[in-house]
Design an enzyme around this catalytic site. Sequence first.
Site, short mmCIF file in Angstrom:
data_model
loop_
_atom_site.label_atom_id
_atom_site.label_comp_id
_atom_site.label_asym_id
_atom_site.label_seq_id
_atom_site.Cartn_x
_atom_site.Cartn_y
_atom_site.Cartn_z
N LYS A 43 -11.83 -2.75 -8.17
CA LYS A 43 -12.44 -3.71 -9.04
C LYS A 43 -11.46 -4.84 -9.41
CE LYS A 43 -14.33 0.31 -11.21
NZ LYS A 43 -14.19 1.15 -12.42
N GLY A 44 -10.17 -4.53 -9.20
CA GLY A 44 -9.11 -5.41 -9.71
C GLY A 44 -9.20 -6.85 -9.27
N ASP A 103 1.49 -3.93 -3.93
CA ASP A 103 2.49 -3.07 -4.57
C ASP A 103 3.23 -2.31 -3.47
OD1 ASP A 103 3.71 -1.82 -6.84
OD2 ASP A 103 2.29 -0.20 -6.79
N VAL A 154 1.68 -4.24 -14.87
CA VAL A 154 1.00 -5.36 -15.52
C VAL A 154 -0.51 -5.10 -15.64
CG1 VAL A 154 2.68 -7.15 -14.93
CG2 VAL A 154 0.88 -6.57 -13.28
#
Length: 190
Positions: A43-44, A103, A154
């Site tokens: 969803k990010g 990441d 974050v």
Amino acid sequence: MPTAPRLKPLITRSQVRRKVREIAHQISRDFHGEPVHLVGVLKGASIFLSDLVREVDLEVSVDFMAVASYGRATNSSGQVKLIKDLDSSIEGRNVILVEDILDTGLTLDYLRRILEERRPKTLRVAVLLDKPSRRLVENVRGDYVGFQIPNQFVVGYGLDFAERYRNLKDICVLTPPPLLDERGHPRVKP
Ligand code: IMP
Ligand code: MG
């Protein structure tokens, strides 16, 4: 009593807005005269994609995928599972995979592989954030990268901690940092 986490702004909404425009203009230049198909990772990336798509000055279509990551990040196989596939074929299309953050690279490595197999005309990767110090898969990089950030967890602008904080307008660092598993993901379940 545990104290509530503090949110420290790292990238402000105006910095984000400027960067999203820059990326959109770059995409518009690179694909001048051709349609592009934006594939967001749920969803990010949904908020980044929503802002990006409105700044791209091309014929644009949109689709979404969802993945789940699990297990230890000690090797790059079998760590990512497809939860929701695309609605339409990408064969012969200019695909831009849109992700919130790069990441370890395991997610994008997996998605790039499965999308490449479907023979798009071109496949590019746009990420808003990049944490290079966390990388486990070496050859994964973004073609369009918003901000390189240090190894800090974050939240905001689509990014969550246990499904919270996606609606923050600024990108913020959670202090104290959350407990993370071996994969760098929060231990707390929503
Ligand atoms: P990777 O497979 O390790 O590259 O993980 C990418 C996914 O991990 C992203 O799509 C995010 O959902 C999540 N993630 C990684 N770092 C952060 C962070 O700092 N905040 C929130 N989510 C993160
Ligand atoms: Mg996430």
